[in-house]
Design an enzyme around this catalytic site. Structure first.
Site, PDB file in Angstrom:
ATOM      1  N   ILE A 383       0.838  -1.208   0.000  1.00 51.35           N
ATOM      2  CA  ILE A 383       0.000   0.000   0.000  1.00 51.35           C
ATOM      3  C   ILE A 383       0.867   1.249   0.000  1.00 51.35           C
ATOM      4  O   ILE A 383       0.667   2.168  -0.816  1.00 51.35           O
ATOM      5  CB  ILE A 383      -0.947  -0.004   1.220  1.00 51.35           C
ATOM      6  CG1 ILE A 383      -1.978  -1.126   1.075  1.00 51.35           C
ATOM      7  CG2 ILE A 383      -1.654   1.345   1.359  1.00 51.35           C
ATOM      8  CD1 ILE A 383      -2.872  -1.308   2.284  1.00 51.35           C
ATOM      9  N   ASP A 402      10.639   2.561   6.770  1.00 51.81           N
ATOM     10  CA  ASP A 402      10.211   1.189   7.004  1.00 51.81           C
ATOM     11  C   ASP A 402      11.307   0.476   7.776  1.00 51.81           C
ATOM     12  O   ASP A 402      12.500   0.731   7.561  1.00 51.81           O
ATOM     13  CB  ASP A 402       9.935   0.470   5.680  1.00 51.81           C
ATOM     14  CG  ASP A 402       9.073  -0.767   5.868  1.00 51.81           C
ATOM     15  OD1 ASP A 402       7.948  -0.783   5.357  1.00 51.81           O
ATOM     16  OD2 ASP A 402       9.519  -1.717   6.542  1.00 51.81           O
ATOM     17  N   ASP A 485      -9.449   5.850   9.953  1.00 52.36           N
ATOM     18  CA  ASP A 485     -10.356   4.800   9.459  1.00 52.36           C
ATOM     19  C   ASP A 485     -10.402   3.602  10.401  1.00 52.36           C
ATOM     20  O   ASP A 485     -11.288   2.763  10.270  1.00 52.36           O
ATOM     21  CB  ASP A 485      -9.894   4.355   8.065  1.00 52.36           C
ATOM     22  CG  ASP A 485     -10.851   3.368   7.416  1.00 52.36           C
ATOM     23  OD1 ASP A 485     -12.060   3.671   7.366  1.00 52.36           O
ATOM     24  OD2 ASP A 485     -10.399   2.302   6.953  1.00 52.36           O
ATOM     25  N   GLU A 490     -13.724  -0.992  18.107  1.00 58.81           N
ATOM     26  CA  GLU A 490     -14.681  -0.774  17.024  1.00 58.81           C
ATOM     27  C   GLU A 490     -15.957  -1.563  17.279  1.00 58.81           C
ATOM     28  O   GLU A 490     -15.906  -2.653  17.867  1.00 58.81           O
ATOM     29  CB  GLU A 490     -14.071  -1.198  15.677  1.00 58.81           C
ATOM     30  CG  GLU A 490     -12.843  -0.377  15.282  1.00 58.81           C
ATOM     31  CD  GLU A 490     -12.257  -0.808  13.945  1.00 58.81           C
ATOM     32  OE1 GLU A 490     -12.764  -1.805  13.374  1.00 58.81           O
ATOM     33  OE2 GLU A 490     -11.306  -0.169  13.482  1.00 58.81           O
ATOM     34  N   HIS A 513     -13.820   1.999   9.200  1.00 59.75           N
ATOM     35  CA  HIS A 513     -12.947   0.905   8.761  1.00 59.75           C
ATOM     36  C   HIS A 513     -13.331   0.433   7.349  1.00 59.75           C
ATOM     37  O   HIS A 513     -13.597  -0.750   7.116  1.00 59.75           O
ATOM     38  CB  HIS A 513     -13.010  -0.267   9.733  1.00 59.75           C
ATOM     39  CG  HIS A 513     -11.781  -1.124   9.707  1.00 59.75           C
ATOM     40  ND1 HIS A 513     -11.272  -1.737  10.815  1.00 59.75           N
ATOM     41  CD2 HIS A 513     -10.950  -1.475   8.687  1.00 59.75           C
ATOM     42  CE1 HIS A 513     -10.194  -2.440  10.490  1.00 59.75           C
ATOM     43  NE2 HIS A 513      -9.984  -2.298   9.194  1.00 59.75           N
ATOM     44  N   GLY A 515     -11.430   1.327   4.477  1.00 55.55           N
ATOM     45  CA  GLY A 515     -10.343   1.556   3.523  1.00 55.55           C
ATOM     46  C   GLY A 515     -10.339   0.559   2.380  1.00 55.55           C
ATOM     47  O   GLY A 515     -10.091   0.901   1.231  1.00 55.55           O
ATOM     48  N   GLY A 516     -10.634  -0.696   2.689  1.00 56.85           N
ATOM     49  CA  GLY A 516     -10.673  -1.722   1.641  1.00 56.85           C
ATOM     50  C   GLY A 516     -12.078  -2.095   1.231  1.00 56.85           C
ATOM     51  O   GLY A 516     -12.273  -3.078   0.517  1.00 56.85           O
TER      52      GLY A 516
END
Length: 630
Positions: A383, A402, A485, A490, A513, A515-516
């Protein structure tokens, strides 16, 4: 093979997925404006007859009158039927070839299209009993041979009686006339075949309901192409997984149950007892306690990217292979990030909310282009890397950090520490996993490293941002905008209230939530994850498993495939080899791969073996799971 058992199969909706006369109707009426209406009449007549509410002769005459078919239409019909043989029949071709002397097709359909199909499975033409068309001089189908026993209501029973079979007779079919063979006393058992269609009135009359040919062969301890009927593999899909996944798994023959929401630990621990395959998204946690009850579980599908909600080590120890969809929703998350960066830079969110309240907030204050701004990406995986490319195309200067060495794409600049990145950029976006070391990596200290007026996005995991610290820095102006997100806590379903300290804060985009959660991403996931699970069940391949050693394995012909999962300790493979040698078993292929916890070995052996071999292999010390694949 000689046997004292005889097997009588129906053809339409049993040997094939469809009713052949319905398909012949579709073919013959192509281009006819009344096609749909006539086809529905034909189907209604078929169903009424199959349920026993219309005599067969009457139904046959009515359907043939509607067909308007010609001899030339039979060729495309046969081609269609050849492609639509029932899946479990295709899978068990060897059964038909082995027991060809004892298999009969008795159908109220027509020999013209039945014989070409069944003879390809080794069924002898003299063992096929069916009606025959009558044609006029121009080749039109004008009727049927009314002297044929199968044109009447009790034709199937009379045919069985005339065969005078000495042995047990088993009838496998989907209609009332199949049941009548048993009712007339000419068969020992009637199996209602439901792979293609279920007729409730027939199910009630059956000795057994068989959702596939595998089930019939399993019940009768006969040779099968697979070790265990797929209809006995129970699948539980949670959290509104895309219906394409359910469809794919049902088509494979599995018994699928759907539950729309997540389950808590107690509920899942109870529900998982008879589940072989579990499908979840991000809200359901598969813990060690849950897995203690999962004695039938062989595979777990995470229909998302992350697997932090799953105890992967406990799954290994239980012999449960876990598969996820690491790339299927990448584009969806990236597009959301780009959109939110632009929205926050321009203050569109607050302006839109103001408009809904009747406020006209026309101003260029705190409204900027993204071109020329510095974007910091924490987590340069699939991503983060794709976001890097798209952001650069918008004119942003991209920096990334990273823990793992990653090759920069385009003109992106690698930072040596997160602190270095936070001090440079105007926008920071998080794309890391939920491992324990990433918990609250954006905390009060991290906020102090940031420039004033920073924009923050978190589309990764709810645990990686300290929400209290974020709220404080939004309120004091350090953070000019945020898009969140994912959250530490949750709701389990859409019916629960969302509670967060971030509600009502200025220039803050909160999303549930998603995003996908695009149709494209969910379709991709619903295709990818089931395919990996089915490949594992069918061949033993573990490609893309997140907790098993990865092995890519082909299907094998004329051999048995054995799967042995064990703790990774010395000597197990030697014990396997010794057992096979002691039983004079020839190994035609062997595949082994290990990780730090488990060993995974696939053994392909000759068809002939003793059941004692299986028990011996199961009894090897440190065995986690043993399975005969086929």
């Amino acid at each position: 093979m000689k046997s004292d058992k005889y097997f009588v199969f129906d053809f339409d909706s049993t040997f094939t997925k469809v009713e052949a006369l319905d398909i012949l109707c579709e073919i013959s009426l192509k281009g006819n404006p009344e096609k749909d209406n006539i086809l529905k009449q034909v189907q209604d007549i078929t169903n009424t007859c199959m349920e026993g509410n219309l005599s067969f002769r009457e139904s046959l005459e009515k359907r043939l009158a509607l067909l308007n078919a010609h001899k030339e239409h039979l060729t495309p019909l046969i081609d269609y039927l050849r492609e639509n043989v029932s899946v479990s029949f295709k899978r068990n071709r060897e059964f038909f070839e082995t027991y060809s002397d004892n298999i009969y097709i008795i159908s109220n359909g027509f020999k013209s299209f039945i014989v070409p199909i069944v003879k390809e499975y080794g069924i002898k033409e003299p063992h096929v009993f069916a009606n025959e068309f009558e044609f006029d001089e121009e080749g039109n189908i004008v009727g049927y041979d009314q002297n044929n026993l199968l044109s009447g209501d009790d034709g199937k029973s009379q045919i069985i009686k005339s065969l005078d079979l000495h042995g047990d007779v088993y009838v496998i079919g989907d209609g009332y006339n199949d049941y009548k063979i048993k009712a007339a006393g000419f068969a020992n058992k009637f199996y209602a075949f439901t792979e293609n269609i279920e007729r409730q009135s027939i199910l009630e009359k059956a000795d057994h309901i068989t959702p596939s040919l595998d089930e019939f062969l399993y019940l009768n301890k006969m040779n099968t192409a697979i070790s265990y009927p797929k209809n006995r593999i129970n699948v539980l899909l949670l959290e509104n997984i895309h219906p394409d996944a359910e469809k794919k798994l049902r088509e494979e023959g599995y018994n699928v149950e759907i539950h729309p929401a997540a389950m808590d630990e107690e509920e899942l621990a109870e529900r998982i007892k008879n589940v072989s395959i579990l499908g979840i998204r991000s809200k359901t946690h598969v813990t060690e306690k849950v897995l203690e009850n999962a004695n039938r579980l062989i595979a777990l599908g995470a229909f998302c990217i992350g697997t932090n909600q799953i105890d992967l080590v406990a799954c290994q120890k239980k012999g449960v292979a876990v598969f996820n969809a690491p790339y299927s929703n990448t584009r969806s998350v990236v597009e959301m990030a780009i959109a939110e960066i632009i929205f926050l830079m321009r203050g569109f969110h607050d302006k839109s909310m103001g408009m809904h309240q009747g406020k006209w907030l026309k101003s260029a204050s705190n409204s900027n282009e993204v071109r020329g701004k510095k974007l910091g990406i924490i987590g340069y995986g699939s991503i983060g890397a794709q976001l890097s490319v798209l952001a650069e195309n918008l004119g942003m200067d991209v920096y990334y950090y990273d823990l793992i060495e990653k090759l920069a794409l385009g003109n992106a600049t690698k930072c040596n520490s997160m602190e270095e990145l936070l001090g440079l950029v105007d926008v920071v976006t998080l794309h890391v996993d939920g491992r324990a070391s990433n918990k609250k990596i954006i905390d009060a200290y991290a906020f102090r490293q940031m420039k004033d007026g920073m924009i923050l996005l978190n589309l990764s995991r709810g645990s990686v941002v300290d929400i209290e610290a974020l709220k404080e820095n939004i309120e004091n102006g350090k953070i000019r905008g945020a898009a969140i997100d994912v959250f530490p806590e949750e709701p389990k379903s859409n019916d629960e209230e969302f509670i967060s300290e971030l509600r009502g804060l200025p220039n803050v985009i909160l999303s549930p939530h998603v995003g996908g959660s695009t149709l494209e991403a969910q379709e991709n996931i619903a295709d990818f994850v089931p395919n990996k699970i089915m490949e594992y069940v069918n061949t033993g391949s573990t490609t893309n498993s997140v907790n098993f050693p990865n092995l890519q394995l082909p299907l094998l012909q004329n051999a048995h495939r054995l799967m042995h999962i064990h703790m990774n300790v010395p000597g197990v493979l030697a014990k396997i080899s010794n057992i096979l040698a002691e039983h004079n078993i020839n190994v035609v292929g062997q595949y082994l791969k290990t990780n730090e916890t488990i060993g995974y070995v696939i053994i392909d052996i000759d068809k002939a073996y003793d059941d004692a071999v299986i028990q011996a292999l199961k009894s090897i010390d440190n065995t986690i799971r043993f399975r005969v694949l086929y």
